[in-house]
Design a protein around this motif. Structure first.
Motif, short mmCIF file in Angstrom:
data_model
loop_
_atom_site.label_atom_id
_atom_site.label_comp_id
_atom_site.label_asym_id
_atom_site.label_seq_id
_atom_site.Cartn_x
_atom_site.Cartn_y
_atom_site.Cartn_z
N ALA A 76 16.26 14.29 7.77
CA ALA A 76 17.21 13.67 8.68
C ALA A 76 16.46 12.94 9.78
O ALA A 76 15.27 13.21 10.02
CB ALA A 76 18.13 14.73 9.28
N PRO A 77 17.15 12.02 10.49
CA PRO A 77 16.52 11.47 11.69
C PRO A 77 16.07 12.61 12.58
O PRO A 77 16.80 13.59 12.78
CB PRO A 77 17.66 10.67 12.33
CG PRO A 77 18.53 10.28 11.18
CD PRO A 77 18.48 11.45 10.25
N ALA A 95 9.76 20.82 10.03
CA ALA A 95 8.49 21.13 9.35
C ALA A 95 7.50 19.98 9.40
O ALA A 95 6.31 20.20 9.62
CB ALA A 95 8.76 21.51 7.90
N ALA A 96 7.95 18.76 9.14
CA ALA A 96 7.02 17.64 9.06
C ALA A 96 7.77 16.32 9.22
O ALA A 96 8.95 16.22 8.87
CB ALA A 96 6.29 17.65 7.72
N SER A 214 12.36 13.33 9.64
CA SER A 214 11.56 14.53 9.40
C SER A 214 12.22 15.48 8.41
O SER A 214 13.42 15.38 8.12
CB SER A 214 11.33 15.27 10.73
OG SER A 214 10.58 14.49 11.63
N ILE A 215 11.40 16.39 7.91
CA ILE A 215 11.86 17.45 7.01
C ILE A 215 12.27 18.66 7.84
O ILE A 215 11.50 19.13 8.68
CB ILE A 215 10.75 17.86 6.03
CG1 ILE A 215 10.40 16.71 5.08
CG2 ILE A 215 11.15 19.10 5.24
CD1 ILE A 215 9.22 17.02 4.17
N PHE A 229 6.32 23.28 -1.92
CA PHE A 229 7.01 21.99 -1.89
C PHE A 229 6.40 21.07 -0.84
O PHE A 229 6.11 19.89 -1.11
CB PHE A 229 8.49 22.21 -1.61
CG PHE A 229 9.29 20.95 -1.39
CD1 PHE A 229 9.70 20.18 -2.46
CD2 PHE A 229 9.63 20.55 -0.11
CE1 PHE A 229 10.43 19.02 -2.26
CE2 PHE A 229 10.36 19.39 0.11
CZ PHE A 229 10.77 18.63 -0.98
N LEU A 230 6.18 21.57 0.36
CA LEU A 230 5.60 20.76 1.43
C LEU A 230 4.21 20.28 1.06
O LEU A 230 3.83 19.13 1.33
CB LEU A 230 5.56 21.55 2.74
CG LEU A 230 6.91 21.94 3.35
CD1 LEU A 230 6.70 22.79 4.60
CD2 LEU A 230 7.75 20.70 3.68
N GLY A 231 3.44 21.14 0.42
CA GLY A 231 2.12 20.73 -0.03
C GLY A 231 2.18 19.61 -1.05
O GLY A 231 1.39 18.65 -1.00
#
Length: 313
Positions: A76-77, A95-96, A214-215, A229-231
């Motif tokens: 999302a924004p 998260a990122a 961002s996540i 997943f993030l990796g």
């Protein structure tokens, strides 16, 4: 504990970077708006199935940032996600950051001195939303800004040099986003890019980036699956930035219409934007590692005094 968690995330990302960039399946439920952020998931488009929702309406995605959400991951924004956490107690953490801005100021060729002055006629879109807040941060003394509803209206103003919503007034500068800017420039030989707002923003903020989208991770999501997943996403984004041709393999067999619906641009345009200096602003940086930039950006929306606990670590 924080150091240990950050070490684990770094290790996962490092291991993922050694792996394949071929199409992947999903073990988490992910929601993302169509457009630039969705490109980060190019390796999930083919085999992600129903677990990957790429929605044409960003508001539908933001709505998942709520109690009892069926989504493990929501893109999302950054301002909207943090507002949901801070003001609505959404059970998520940031998260990122995936996109770092794709906004530009373009000249129609009608400015006599070819220099942006405070009283020059500027067309912008999405008043008080992300594009407008970035423009005002970069050029805080502009006194002649006229707003249109949609990016497509801004593109038309750049192509024609006129604002049809203001008695066909002559337009000197237009706020634009890629890839719409490239298309509009191809239709007006007098128009040109005037300023890269990512660069202007960084100069005004002491080197900080626009942390645009961002996540966000659901507090109830399986942490081991989230970290993996993030990796993978970090690896995929970095791989795409190094070589845009990875999209050909990842999206083989996916129809051009489907690609365009998910990325808001044809595959050839996406590749052109990436090869032309990553003009879509794609990247991957853990939010906590760029906390100052995140908080500088969301302060533009009145979001201040953020608790460290909003960050996924």
């Amino acid at each position: 504990m924080k150091s240990k968690s950050l070490f684990i995330l770094s290790t996962v990302a490092m291991l993922a970077s050694c792996g394949s960039s071929s199409p992947r399946t999903l073990e988490l439920n992910v929601a993302c708006p169509a457009g630039a952020p969705a490109i980060a998931f190019y390796n999930y488009v083919k085999d992600g199935g129903a677990a990957l929702e790429i929605n044409a309406n960003p508001a539908n995605v933001v709505a998942y940032l709520s109690e009892g959400s069926a989504k493990d991951i929501v893109v999302a924004p950054t301002n909207a996600g943090i507002a949901a956490i801070k003001n609505k107690k959404a059970p998520f953490k940031i998260a990122a950051t995936l996109t770092f801005g794709n906004f530009y100021l373009a000249s129609t060729g009608k400015d006599d001195n070819d220099t942006l002055d405070n009283d020059d006629y500027v067309v912008a879109f999405q008043q008080n939303n992300v594009p407008d807040r970035i423009l005002k941060y970069c050029y805080d003394s502009l006194a002649n800004v006229h707003y249109v509803d949609a990016a497509s209206d801004a593109a038309q103003a750049l192509i024609s040099g006129k604002n049809i919503h203001d008695d066909n007034a002559d337009v000197e500068y237009v706020l634009m986003a890629e890839p719409a800017l490239a298309t509009a420039l191809s239709k007006n030989a007098s128009a040109k890019e005037y300023a890269n707002l990512q660069t202007v923003f960084a100069e005004k903020s002491g080197g900080m980036k626009i942390t645009q989208a961002s996540i966000f991770v659901n507090n109830s999501a399986d942490k081991a699956k989230v970290n993996a997943f993030l990796g993978n996403v970090s690896n995929d984004v970095n791989g795409l930035r190094d070589n845009a041709d990875v999209l050909d393999t990842a999206l083989e067999g996916v129809s051009e219409d489907d690609v365009k619906a998910k990325f808001n641009a044809p595959l050839a345009m996406v590749k052109k934007m990436m090869k032309g200096g990553n003009r879509l602003g794609l990247g991957y940086e853990t939010a906590y590692s760029i906390r100052q930039a995140v908080e500088n950006f969301v302060a533009l929306f009145g979001l201040t005094d953020l608790n460290e606990e909003i960050y996924y670590k």
